[in-house]
Structure formats: structure tokens, C-alpha cells
Scaffold this active site. Structure first.
Site, PDB file in Angstrom:
ATOM      1  N   ARG A 192     -10.722  -0.439  14.906  1.00 28.46           N
ATOM      2  CA  ARG A 192     -10.321   0.466  13.871  1.00 28.46           C
ATOM      3  C   ARG A 192     -10.972  -0.172  12.506  1.00 28.46           C
ATOM      4  O   ARG A 192     -11.816   0.467  11.993  1.00 28.46           O
ATOM      5  CB  ARG A 192      -9.026   0.628  13.338  1.00 28.46           C
ATOM      6  N   LYS A 215       1.024  -1.286  -0.045  1.00 24.36           N
ATOM      7  CA  LYS A 215       0.179   0.072  -0.047  1.00 24.36           C
ATOM      8  C   LYS A 215       0.840   1.407  -0.233  1.00 24.36           C
ATOM      9  O   LYS A 215       2.132   0.971   0.132  1.00 24.36           O
ATOM     10  CB  LYS A 215      -0.778  -0.135   1.209  1.00 24.36           C
ATOM     11  N   MET A 259      10.851  24.421   1.555  1.00 26.65           N
ATOM     12  CA  MET A 259      10.056  23.530   0.874  1.00 26.65           C
ATOM     13  C   MET A 259      10.768  22.553  -0.309  1.00 26.65           C
ATOM     14  O   MET A 259      10.547  21.301  -0.142  1.00 26.65           O
ATOM     15  CB  MET A 259       9.025  24.320  -0.125  1.00 26.65           C
ATOM     16  N   TYR A 294      15.421  30.605   6.334  1.00 29.21           N
ATOM     17  CA  TYR A 294      14.116  31.299   6.986  1.00 29.21           C
ATOM     18  C   TYR A 294      14.238  31.537   8.415  1.00 29.21           C
ATOM     19  O   TYR A 294      14.610  30.653   9.259  1.00 29.21           O
ATOM     20  CB  TYR A 294      12.965  30.620   6.723  1.00 29.21           C
TER      21      TYR A 294
HETATM   22  C1  LIG Z   1      -0.165  -1.785   6.898  1.00 32.25           C
HETATM   23  C2  LIG Z   1      -0.798  -2.905   7.284  1.00 32.25           C
HETATM   24  C3  LIG Z   1      -0.022  -4.182   7.404  1.00 32.25           C
HETATM   25  C4  LIG Z   1       1.618  -4.003   7.175  1.00 32.25           C
HETATM   26  O1  LIG Z   1       1.972  -3.375   8.452  1.00 32.25           O
HETATM   27  P1  LIG Z   1       3.431  -3.461   8.787  1.00 32.25           P
HETATM   28  O2  LIG Z   1       3.653  -2.791  10.266  1.00 32.25           O
HETATM   29  O3  LIG Z   1       4.096  -2.172   7.840  1.00 32.25           O
HETATM   30  O4  LIG Z   1       4.095  -4.936   8.608  1.00 32.25           O
HETATM   31  C5  LIG Z   1      -0.750  -5.542   7.531  1.00 32.25           C
HETATM   32  N1  LIG Z   1      -2.066  -5.623   7.942  1.00 32.25           N
HETATM   33  C6  LIG Z   1      -2.789  -4.250   7.793  1.00 32.25           C
HETATM   34  C7  LIG Z   1      -4.206  -4.325   7.976  1.00 32.25           C
HETATM   35  C8  LIG Z   1      -2.225  -3.186   7.659  1.00 32.25           C
HETATM   36  O5  LIG Z   1      -3.148  -2.039   7.587  1.00 32.25           O
END
Ligand SMILES: *Cc1c(COP(=O)(O)O)cnc(C)c1O
Length: 346
Positions: free
Chosen positions: A130, A35, A292, A244
Site C-alpha cells: 500500500r 487523522k 438523510m 420511504y
Molecule cells: C491509521 C493508521 C494507524 C492507526 O491504526 P489503528 O488501527 O487505528 O490503530 C497507524 N499507522 C498507520 C500507517 C495508519 O495508517
């Protein structure tokens, strides 16, 4: 070149996956979480490298990420979607053969009505509050869901990066109570959970951060190096200020390098006056505010003006930089923007 270079070591990425895979029994599948553009490293390239190493199941957060990943990987791997089946997702899920991890009664109804027979997984909430079905909701629909044959039933640990935290055992017990005796593959652990040991592994594990070289996987090989080109070098006299807000002033004559990287590239402004960059093995203090697109660095002590300085490298890991910014490696990696030249090794 006027942009910083993100060197991404695909050999290290594959080695990290193999090392995490070796921590669980051979019958436990090690998936890969890609992701957020594979934690900033580039989802298509990273996922293809992992596919070559043997990854058969990938996870993304949203269906849109799954569509891009399917285009990069072709038809064979399974692609699971943590946000499940949202309104408007149906066509993408069907066309791209994505596997939504359904997380509510509403999503389960939507999926069964819109795409009967299409693969799905189930997310259970075991205390993180969650995502996922609560124990009473699961009880109410478990039988119907099990008849439809979920590919996976999963939950997520809230405190896995703290091995001694009582929440880990609590969630493990809850997950077992909700799933023991069911004829389905189960998954509980991300990187942190893998390190908690075999009780937490079940049938599939889902590492993300450990693949990309971040804590809590201490044995990870670094995957990312950030090399920032020096655009200009100037001499400043004692008492002159830099950047800055005039937050840094020279105590004596100094040589200041201006490099191409800034908070628009995910280099948090919080590290202003509080980090170092490296010329090979030699640390050079970051001085003044991060702006930036630019950062200023004291290179007075260097015998020669460097062409570039490293911000993330073996001398300063993603997590060490994160600590200076008051955050975690995850946030540093996923904040790395689009402006880098991403260069792949391996
Ligand atoms: C992001 C995520 C993972 C991976 O987690 P890491 O801590 O990066 O290994 C696994 N399962 C779910 C549901 C996640 O949201």
C-alpha cells in the site's frame, strides 16, 4: 435543539492511551494517531487532551491535517505525516515543522532536494503493498538515507486484528530483515500490533482506533455517545406504514418517535430496520428506512415519551452498531459528520 449530540469523553480517551501505553515496555514511546479529525471526535480537542496526558508524537494522514494540528498544539510535539512529502507540500512541511514519512524514491528525492536537513521518517512496505519502499528500493538508498538521519523507520501490518494470521509473523520478519542493525528508531504497530505483544513494539507504537474506544482493543473504555433528540411523536394504526418505500408497517397500534439523525450524519442507511436505540436501559427498535436527516423509532412500549434516544452508548458500542451496518467501527466513527454538536467531557 435540532441536531444530535456527540458526547466525547476525553477522560476515557486519555485512559485508553494510558492503557495502551502500559502494554508496552517503558522505553517504547506510545504516539497517537489523530487523522480524519481524530476518528471523528475532533482533532484539536482530542489531541490537546492527549498532549496533556503525555503524548509527544502525533500522526496524521495528510499535510493539511498536520497544519491544523500544529496550530492546535503549538511547537513542541512531533507531527508525522503518513502520506509523506507530496508535490505542493514543501512550504507547509517547512512552516509547520511537520515530519513527512517518505514512502517512495520520488518522495525521498523531493524531500532531500527541497528541504535538506529537515526532519523526515521512512515508510517501508513489508507486504501490505500500500505505502512504502519495497525491499529492493530500500537497499538501493538505505545508505544515503541513513546518513541523513531519519527520525523513524516504520511499516504497517495488514492483518494485525487477526492475531493468528501468518501475515503478522511474515511482516515482522521482513521488517527485521530490512532494519536490523540500523541505528534508527523503528515502529511497526498500530492498535492491533500493540496487542500482538512486545516483539511487535520496537521503539514507538502508533495506536488510533483503540484510543477512541474501538476494536480490536477490547478493554477500551467507550469515548463516544450519540444522543439523538426526539423531534416528533405520532400514533399509527395497524396497517399504516412508516418512512420511504413503506418498508415497515404497524402490526398493531404503535407510537413512533422521529429523531434528528440520518445518513448525512454517518448513520449508515444499511441499518434500516436493523438496529435499536436506547431510552436509558430500554432498547427501542429502529423501524423503516434511515433517511438523510431523520430516523424513526418504535417507542410503543415506553411508559413516557423520551426527549432523546441514544444510538451509540454503553449498551450499543460503536462496533456493535458497525456490525449491524456490515462495516467496522472505524468507518462509523470517521463518517460522523460536521452536523453534530460535539460536547466534551473532561
Ligand atoms: C491509521 C493508521 C494507524 C492507526 O491504526 P489503528 O488501527 O487505528 O490503530 C497507524 N499507522 C498507520 C500507517 C495508519 O495508517
Amino acid at each position: 435543539m435540532g441536531t444530535s449530540v456527540l458526547h466525547i469523553d476525553l477522560n476515557a480517551l486519555r485512559d485508553n492511551w494510558r492503557a495502551l501505553d502500559a502494554l508496552s515496555a517503558p522505553n517504547v514511546e506510545t504516539a497517537a494517531v489523530v487523522k480524519a479529525n481524530a476518528y471523528g471526535t475532533g482533532a484539536a480537542k482530542a489531541a490537546r487532551a492527549l498532549q496533556k496526558a503525555g503524548v509527544k508524537t502525533f500522526f496524521v494522514a495528510a499535510v493539511e491535517e498536520g497544519v491544523a494540528l500544529r496550530e492546535a498544539l503549538g511547537p513542541s510535539p512531533e507531527i508525522g505525516v503518513f502520506s509523506g512529502h507530496m508535490a505542493g507540500d514543501t512550504d507547509m512541511i517547512a512552516d509547520m515543522q511537520l515530519t513527512p514519512m517518505l514512502n517512495s524514491l520520488a518522495q525521498t528525492t523531493r524531500h532531500f532536494e527541497a528541504l535538506p536537513g529537515h526532519p523526515f521518517g521512512i515508510q517501508l512496505d513489508t507486504g501490505m503493498n500500500r505505502l512504502g519502499l519495497e525491499p529492493n528500493e530500500w537497499d538501493a538508498i538505505k545508505e544515503i538515507v541513513m546518513q541523513a538521519g531519519p527520525r523513524l523507520v516504520m511499516s504497517h501490518l495488514a492483518c494485525a486484528d487477526e492475531p493468528d494470521h501468518p501475515m503478522n509473523a511474515q511482516q515482522l520478519t521482513c521488517f527485521r530483515e530490512m532494519t536490523d542493525g540500523l541505528n534508527v528508531r523503528r515502529a511497526l504497530s498500530a492498535t492491533g500490533g500493540i496487542l500482538l505483544g512486545p516483539d511487535y513494539h520496537f521503539d514507538l507504537v502508533r495506536p488510533g482506533i483503540g484510543l477512541y474506544g474501538g476494536l480490536p482493543f477490547e478493554d477500551a473504555q467507550p469515548v463516544v455517545r450519540i444522543e439523538c433528540p426526539v423531534i416528533q411523536v405520532r400514533e399509527v394504526a395497524a396497517g399504516e406504514t412508516v418512512g420511504y418505500g413503506n418498508t415497515w408497517s404497524a402490526e398493531g397500534p404503535a407510537r413512533i418517535a422521529t429523531i434528528s439523525a440520518g445518513y448525512a450524519d454517518g448513520i449508515m442507511r444499511a441499518i434500516s430496520n436493523n438496529a435499536v436505540l436506547f431510552d436509558g436501559d430500554t432498547p427501542c427498535p429502529l423501524i423503516g428506512r434511515v433517511s438523510m436527516d431523520l430516523i424513526t423509532v418504535d417507542v410503543t412500549h415506553l411508559p413516557q415519551t423520551p426527549h432523546a434516544l441514544d444510538l451509540i452508548c454503553p449498551h450499543q458500542t460503536v462496533d456493535e452498531l458497525a456490525q449491524n451496518a456490515g462495516t467496522i467501527g472505524y468507518e462509523i466513527l470517521t463518517s460522523l459528520g460536521e452536523r453534530y454538536t460535539r460536547r466534551y467531557i473532561g
